[in-house]
Design an enzyme around this catalytic site. Sequence first.
Site, PDB file in Angstrom:
ATOM      1  N   ASN A 148       1.237  18.538  -5.068  1.00  0.00           N
ATOM      2  CA  ASN A 148       0.343  19.036  -6.123  1.00  0.00           C
ATOM      3  C   ASN A 148       1.196  19.811  -7.115  1.00  0.00           C
ATOM      4  O   ASN A 148       2.164  20.483  -6.706  1.00  0.00           O
ATOM      5  CB  ASN A 148      -0.699  20.029  -5.567  1.00  0.00           C
TER       6      ASN A 148
ATOM      7  N   TYR B  50       1.820  -6.275   7.816  1.00  0.00           N
ATOM      8  CA  TYR B  50       2.006  -7.061   6.591  1.00  0.00           C
ATOM      9  C   TYR B  50       3.350  -6.847   5.914  1.00  0.00           C
ATOM     10  O   TYR B  50       3.648  -7.490   4.916  1.00  0.00           O
ATOM     11  CB  TYR B  50       0.875  -6.751   5.599  1.00  0.00           C
TER      12      TYR B  50
ATOM     13  N   CYS C 128      -2.350   6.611  -5.129  1.00  0.00           N
ATOM     14  CA  CYS C 128      -0.938   6.872  -4.842  1.00  0.00           C
ATOM     15  C   CYS C 128      -0.084   6.771  -6.093  1.00  0.00           C
ATOM     16  O   CYS C 128      -0.484   6.160  -7.085  1.00  0.00           O
ATOM     17  CB  CYS C 128      -0.412   5.852  -3.836  1.00  0.00           C
TER      18      CYS C 128
HETATM   19  C1  5RP Z   1      -1.060   3.014  -0.322  1.00  0.00           C
HETATM   20  C2  5RP Z   1      -0.913   1.629   0.089  1.00  0.00           C
HETATM   21  C3  5RP Z   1      -1.183   0.548  -0.871  1.00  0.00           C
HETATM   22  O1  5RP Z   1      -1.147  -0.706  -0.287  1.00  0.00           O
HETATM   23  C4  5RP Z   1      -0.369   0.574  -2.113  1.00  0.00           C
HETATM   24  O2  5RP Z   1      -0.652  -0.622  -2.807  1.00  0.00           O
HETATM   25  C5  5RP Z   1       1.121   0.710  -1.922  1.00  0.00           C
HETATM   26  O3  5RP Z   1       1.618   0.008  -0.815  1.00  0.00           O
HETATM   27  P1  5RP Z   1       2.429  -1.352  -0.872  1.00  0.00           P
HETATM   28  O4  5RP Z   1       3.652  -1.111  -1.737  1.00  0.00           O
HETATM   29  O5  5RP Z   1       2.809  -1.590   0.571  1.00  0.00           O
HETATM   30  O6  5RP Z   1       1.550  -2.440  -1.412  1.00  0.00           O
HETATM   31  O7  5RP Z   1      -0.676   1.350   1.236  1.00  0.00           O
HETATM   32  O8  5RP Z   1      -2.433   3.316  -0.278  1.00  0.00           O
HETATM   33 CA    CA Z   2      -1.042  -0.650   2.057  1.00  0.00          CA
END
Ligand code: 5RP
Ligand code: CA
Length: 226
Positions: free
Chosen positions: A106, A95, A55
């Site tokens: 892209n 969470y 990401c």
């Molecule tokens: C995308 C996610 C991951 O946990 C990434 O670390 C970003 O999310 P966050 O800011 O909630 O930790 O969910 O794959």
């Molecule tokens: Ca996550």
Amino acid sequence: VIMIQEALKALRRGEIVLVFDADNRERETDMIVAAEKIKPEHIRIMRNDAGGLICVPVSWENSEKLGIPYMTDIMEEASGRYPVLGKLSPHDIPYDEKSAFSITVNHRKTFTGITDNDRALTIGELAGICRDDRHESFGDLFRSPGHVTLLRAADGHVLRRGGHTEMSIALMEMAGLTGVAVCCEMMDDRTGNSLSTEDAMKYAREHDLIFMSGAELIESYMEFRS
Ligand code: 5RP
Ligand code: CA
Ligand code: ZN
């Protein structure tokens, strides 16, 4: 203090750093690298050694200039026409209060968009337009949907939300790098779960990478901002 300085130096050199969020959150360690330093090799390492979703955290400021919404807002807007999109609301993630997911993109010069070369191109070019303040060219140069998932950092960043999204951006800011990063969760091939903190630290030692906790990172960021 030494740890954070080493981490910032590593990021400026285009190296990956590992960040564990917190025991009261995802309990995940992400590989993080600066988007403006991305190379196909980083994507290969993230695919093979991290294995989560690759990401691209985008700072709140860059998100505003690009005009990228949260995916949840798009779905809510579209739920009049497609009621199921309203029903799919992620209000119950266990969470955190809110997911950082934005749109997927892209670069228009990619072919399928998924290869290491294509993803590095997409990510590097996005960092480039943000660095050069050419945000208005986003729609001309990129297409959506794509194979790179953008994450929108909260307004106030790490002071507001303790996700890897905001922690990645805090690292970029402290390192003096463009507010666009790349992150990927480290998975465990044996258990089917996220990689344990112990194993993530072991990976860091074996590959000579910096490992940091979210608490250390946020504390350093508060000092940096004060
Ligand atoms: C995308 C996610 C991951 O946990 C990434 O670390 C970003 O999310 P966050 O800011 O909630 O930790 O969910 O794959
Ligand atoms: Ca996550
Ligand atoms: Zn995360």
